[in-house]
Design a protein around this motif. Sequence first.
Motif, PDB file in Angstrom:
ATOM      1  N   GLU A  45     -10.296  13.557  58.402  1.00  0.00           N
ATOM      2  CA  GLU A  45     -10.594  13.880  56.943  1.00  0.00           C
ATOM      3  C   GLU A  45      -8.183  13.671  56.636  1.00  0.00           C
ATOM      4  N   PHE A  46      -7.631  13.827  57.319  1.00  0.00           N
ATOM      5  CA  PHE A  46      -6.072  13.463  56.672  1.00  0.00           C
ATOM      6  C   PHE A  46      -6.347  11.568  56.616  1.00  0.00           C
ATOM      7  N   LEU A  47      -6.869  11.742  57.733  1.00  0.00           N
ATOM      8  CA  LEU A  47      -6.955   9.874  57.427  1.00  0.00           C
ATOM      9  C   LEU A  47      -7.218   9.299  56.559  1.00  0.00           C
ATOM     10  N   ALA A  48      -8.543  10.043  56.312  1.00  0.00           N
ATOM     11  CA  ALA A  48      -9.288   9.360  54.702  1.00  0.00           C
ATOM     12  C   ALA A  48      -8.790  10.142  53.302  1.00  0.00           C
ATOM     13  N   SER A  49      -7.068  11.027  53.320  1.00  0.00           N
ATOM     14  CA  SER A  49      -6.397  11.366  52.183  1.00  0.00           C
ATOM     15  C   SER A  49      -5.405  10.162  52.390  1.00  0.00           C
ATOM     16  N   ALA A  50      -5.260   9.431  53.476  1.00  0.00           N
ATOM     17  CA  ALA A  50      -4.244   9.212  54.017  1.00  0.00           C
ATOM     18  C   ALA A  50      -4.283   7.670  52.854  1.00  0.00           C
ATOM     19  N   ASN A  51      -5.810   7.561  53.485  1.00  0.00           N
ATOM     20  CA  ASN A  51      -6.036   5.518  52.241  1.00  0.00           C
ATOM     21  C   ASN A  51      -6.481   6.266  51.076  1.00  0.00           C
ATOM     22  N   LEU A  52      -6.638   7.558  50.983  1.00  0.00           N
ATOM     23  CA  LEU A  52      -6.919   7.491  49.292  1.00  0.00           C
ATOM     24  C   LEU A  52      -5.853   7.423  48.157  1.00  0.00           C
ATOM     25  N   ALA A  53      -4.506   7.738  49.408  1.00  0.00           N
ATOM     26  CA  ALA A  53      -3.868   7.622  48.408  1.00  0.00           C
ATOM     27  C   ALA A  53      -3.342   6.579  47.868  1.00  0.00           C
ATOM     28  N   ARG A  54      -2.738   5.702  48.991  1.00  0.00           N
ATOM     29  CA  ARG A  54      -2.628   4.336  49.369  1.00  0.00           C
ATOM     30  C   ARG A  54      -3.324   3.403  48.976  1.00  0.00           C
ATOM     31  N   SER A  55      -5.178   3.723  48.686  1.00  0.00           N
ATOM     32  CA  SER A  55      -5.456   2.631  47.456  1.00  0.00           C
ATOM     33  C   SER A  55      -5.399   2.768  46.605  1.00  0.00           C
ATOM     34  N   GLU A  56      -5.106   4.264  46.146  1.00  0.00           N
ATOM     35  CA  GLU A  56      -4.834   4.525  44.651  1.00  0.00           C
ATOM     36  C   GLU A  56      -3.638   3.850  43.972  1.00  0.00           C
ATOM     37  N   ALA A  57      -2.745   4.429  44.629  1.00  0.00           N
ATOM     38  CA  ALA A  57      -1.623   3.902  44.426  1.00  0.00           C
ATOM     39  C   ALA A  57      -1.617   2.481  44.387  1.00  0.00           C
ATOM     40  N   LYS A  59      -4.629   0.367  43.613  1.00  0.00           N
ATOM     41  CA  LYS A  59      -4.853   0.083  42.552  1.00  0.00           C
ATOM     42  C   LYS A  59      -4.770   0.555  40.927  1.00  0.00           C
ATOM     43  N   ARG A  60      -3.909   1.725  40.432  1.00  0.00           N
ATOM     44  CA  ARG A  60      -3.455   1.913  39.721  1.00  0.00           C
ATOM     45  C   ARG A  60      -2.032   1.883  38.709  1.00  0.00           C
ATOM     46  N   GLY A  61      -1.452   1.244  39.886  1.00  0.00           N
ATOM     47  CA  GLY A  61       0.028   0.706  39.628  1.00  0.00           C
ATOM     48  C   GLY A  61       0.708   1.739  39.497  1.00  0.00           C
ATOM     49  N   ARG A  62       0.847   3.079  40.507  1.00  0.00           N
ATOM     50  CA  ARG A  62       1.894   4.648  40.078  1.00  0.00           C
ATOM     51  C   ARG A  62       1.806   4.567  41.204  1.00  0.00           C
ATOM     52  N   GLN A 127       8.335  16.174  58.229  1.00  0.00           N
ATOM     53  CA  GLN A 127       7.468  15.738  57.079  1.00  0.00           C
ATOM     54  C   GLN A 127       6.527  16.530  56.145  1.00  0.00           C
ATOM     55  N   SER A 128       7.190  16.699  54.189  1.00  0.00           N
ATOM     56  CA  SER A 128       6.077  17.263  53.807  1.00  0.00           C
ATOM     57  C   SER A 128       5.298  16.769  53.359  1.00  0.00           C
ATOM     58  N   ALA A 129       5.569  14.956  53.527  1.00  0.00           N
ATOM     59  CA  ALA A 129       4.967  14.199  52.015  1.00  0.00           C
ATOM     60  C   ALA A 129       5.391  13.041  52.260  1.00  0.00           C
ATOM     61  N   PHE A 130       4.193  12.425  51.904  1.00  0.00           N
ATOM     62  CA  PHE A 130       3.801  10.808  52.318  1.00  0.00           C
ATOM     63  C   PHE A 130       3.678   9.848  50.861  1.00  0.00           C
ATOM     64  N   ILE A 131       4.957   9.221  50.497  1.00  0.00           N
ATOM     65  CA  ILE A 131       4.683   8.776  48.968  1.00  0.00           C
ATOM     66  C   ILE A 131       4.534   7.268  48.955  1.00  0.00           C
ATOM     67  N   TYR A 132       3.419   6.999  49.179  1.00  0.00           N
ATOM     68  CA  TYR A 132       2.657   5.717  48.973  1.00  0.00           C
ATOM     69  C   TYR A 132       3.490   4.525  46.930  1.00  0.00           C
ATOM     70  N   SER A 133       3.876   3.663  47.303  1.00  0.00           N
ATOM     71  CA  SER A 133       4.413   2.542  46.380  1.00  0.00           C
ATOM     72  C   SER A 133       3.482   2.269  45.454  1.00  0.00           C
ATOM     73  N   THR A 134       3.331   1.198  44.018  1.00  0.00           N
ATOM     74  CA  THR A 134       2.257   0.179  43.979  1.00  0.00           C
ATOM     75  C   THR A 134       2.018  -0.762  44.446  1.00  0.00           C
ATOM     76  N   THR A 135       2.857  -1.007  46.060  1.00  0.00           N
ATOM     77  CA  THR A 135       2.376  -1.883  47.043  1.00  0.00           C
ATOM     78  C   THR A 135       1.522  -1.451  48.199  1.00  0.00           C
ATOM     79  N   GLY A 136       1.039  -0.120  48.376  1.00  0.00           N
ATOM     80  CA  GLY A 136       0.661   0.219  49.346  1.00  0.00           C
ATOM     81  C   GLY A 136       1.955   0.915  50.628  1.00  0.00           C
ATOM     82  N   THR A 137       3.127   0.246  50.251  1.00  0.00           N
ATOM     83  CA  THR A 137       4.181   0.839  51.382  1.00  0.00           C
ATOM     84  C   THR A 137       4.377   2.627  51.467  1.00  0.00           C
TER      85      THR A 137
END
Length: 175
Positions: A45-57, A59-62, A127-137
């Motif tokens: 579940e954690f892996l899926a959530s992190a991958n979702l955050a990265r891919s949405e960043a 895909k959406r450019g946000r 860490q309380s948050a992982f913030i993904y940039s528009t390049t996925g980093t």
Amino acid sequence: MKKQRAFTLIELMITLGVAVILFAFAAPAFQELRKNNRLTAAANEFLASANLARSEAIKRGRVATLCASTTTMAATPVCSNGNDWTVGWLVWVDLNGSGGGQPEAGEVLRVYTPEPNSNITITAGAQSAFIYSTTGTVNVVDDIFICDDRASELGRRIQNNITGRIGVIDKSYGC
């Protein structure tokens, strides 16, 4: 008239006795299997959530955020400041670019609330948050530790690297 055959009381009692003995040996193994499956499910579940955050960043450019949350059951969940991810987490995208650090209406993509009474603890370094940039980093490299109430080397250690890729790096982490 045909003679009917049936089990005698003695045959039935012997069969039940054997079944009880077999169940007594199998039950502890099923408990361990259930606990191992809960650990694996929490890690997935954690892996899926992190991958979702990265891919949405990407895909959406946000900017997208995966953050710990103590208010996952609220109408408008928010991120918490602690590193205890046990009570749940959010994945959200900053759609309007406000950069406020908290999701606004319509920005939350996924809310995860763990199974009650699972005895699983999830912590992420400091860490309380992982913030993904528009390049996925991602903003920070950190390890996530998933453990249960057993005091053995059965925990999971997940690592989020600077490129934003995340994965289980230790399936027998000593909790």
